[in-house]
Write a protein that holds these residues in place. Sequence first.
Motif, PDB file in Angstrom:
ATOM      1  N   ALA A  40       2.349   9.641   2.209  1.00 38.25           N
ATOM      2  CA  ALA A  40       1.187   8.816   2.539  1.00 38.25           C
ATOM      3  C   ALA A  40       1.282   7.458   1.851  1.00 38.25           C
ATOM      4  CB  ALA A  40      -0.088   9.536   2.106  1.00 38.25           C
ATOM      5  N   PHE A  91      -1.836  10.866   7.940  1.00 41.21           N
ATOM      6  CA  PHE A  91      -3.093  10.141   7.762  1.00 41.21           C
ATOM      7  C   PHE A  91      -3.066   8.855   8.575  1.00 41.21           C
ATOM      8  CE2 PHE A  91      -2.903  12.854   4.094  1.00 41.21           C
ATOM      9  CZ  PHE A  91      -4.221  13.135   3.772  1.00 41.21           C
ATOM     10  N   ASP A  92      -4.197   8.536   9.226  1.00 43.32           N
ATOM     11  CA  ASP A  92      -4.306   7.219   9.863  1.00 43.32           C
ATOM     12  C   ASP A  92      -5.211   6.289   9.066  1.00 43.32           C
ATOM     13  OD1 ASP A  92      -6.570   8.709  10.499  1.00 43.32           O
ATOM     14  OD2 ASP A  92      -6.841   7.728  12.446  1.00 43.32           O
ATOM     15  N   GLY A  97      -7.126  11.893   9.411  1.00 44.88           N
ATOM     16  CA  GLY A  97      -5.761  12.113   9.862  1.00 44.88           C
ATOM     17  C   GLY A  97      -5.663  13.285  10.809  1.00 44.88           C
TER      18      GLY A  97
END
Length: 341
Positions: A40, A91-92, A97
């Motif tokens: 991440a 994750f966005d 995510g």
Amino acid sequence: MGGKDIFMAKWDAVNNNWGTPVNLGSNVNTSRDEMYPYVAQSGKLYFSSNGLAGMGGLDIFSAVEEGGSYASVNNLKSPMNSPGDDFGIMFDTDITGFLTSNREGGLGADDIWAFRVPPAIFSVSGRVYDTDTKESISGATVELFGSDGTSLSVKTGADGMYRYELKPATKYKVSASYTGYLTKFLEVTTVGMDDSKDFVGDFDFPLKSTAKPIELPEIFYDLDKATLRAESKKELDGLIKVLDENPTITIRIESHTDTRASDEYNIDLSNRRAKSVVDYLVKNGVDKDRLSSQGFGETKTRVSDDEIAKMTTEEEKEAGHQKNRRTEFSVLGTDFVPKKK
């Protein structure tokens, strides 16, 4: 190390190629399968394993890079993991995510699930009390100083309790003070913590009253000498910390002996011993203008010769003499103005 292992390779920008992959070792890999690595933006590694202790088949774990390798491996637990297979996390944003899972409630075999991580909630709480009497101190000032610039202050109630809410990714110092007592500091941090936590237990403040001399029980000298023994360092360094936390106090180091020598000898020995403590403090950065020393010899015994004479064993008698041999400090003033550095 087993079935499928996770390896790491680094990009060589100078030669424009990848380095040789390196196995992440036993902190991450097991004799079974570790798969689906994802790093991440925080730098934390996420991966799935069916070899580490988990809830079902493949569980999702996180690991933190420490000293060039990954450690502090944690299972993400429910609801991120299930009795089925959970893998392929990404994750966005920092808190949202996606992951893949064959858990119950899906539409087929392996489904894509969206998630949102609730913000972690942190707090610190404790009790301010008198070290000797154990009674709560009402009206004590407890201050919180954060690495983000936070500066807060509260007063304790009748129960001596305080409580603060803490922010994520922040280091704090907490102090407790009350008139007639030494101020004390503690530290707490939420840096690197993902799960909510209430910091309790280790964050009580036992405060020492300055109304009477405060004993330094682990100060030791060579026999019949004023030379400080090496095992005294921890106690002396603790006193330096007290002085750093209370920069406006001035103190007197006081040394006492037992009665098994002449008055003149004991006064001289205790004076030299008290001075040796002052010399150590000055050598280690304490302003000499904050310090004085006095030897009391056998003039302030805690256990009298008559009481010792009535004791039945040599061990009891020696313990009585030991109570009389002590080093203490008294707070003489609280208005010292520290020199500018």
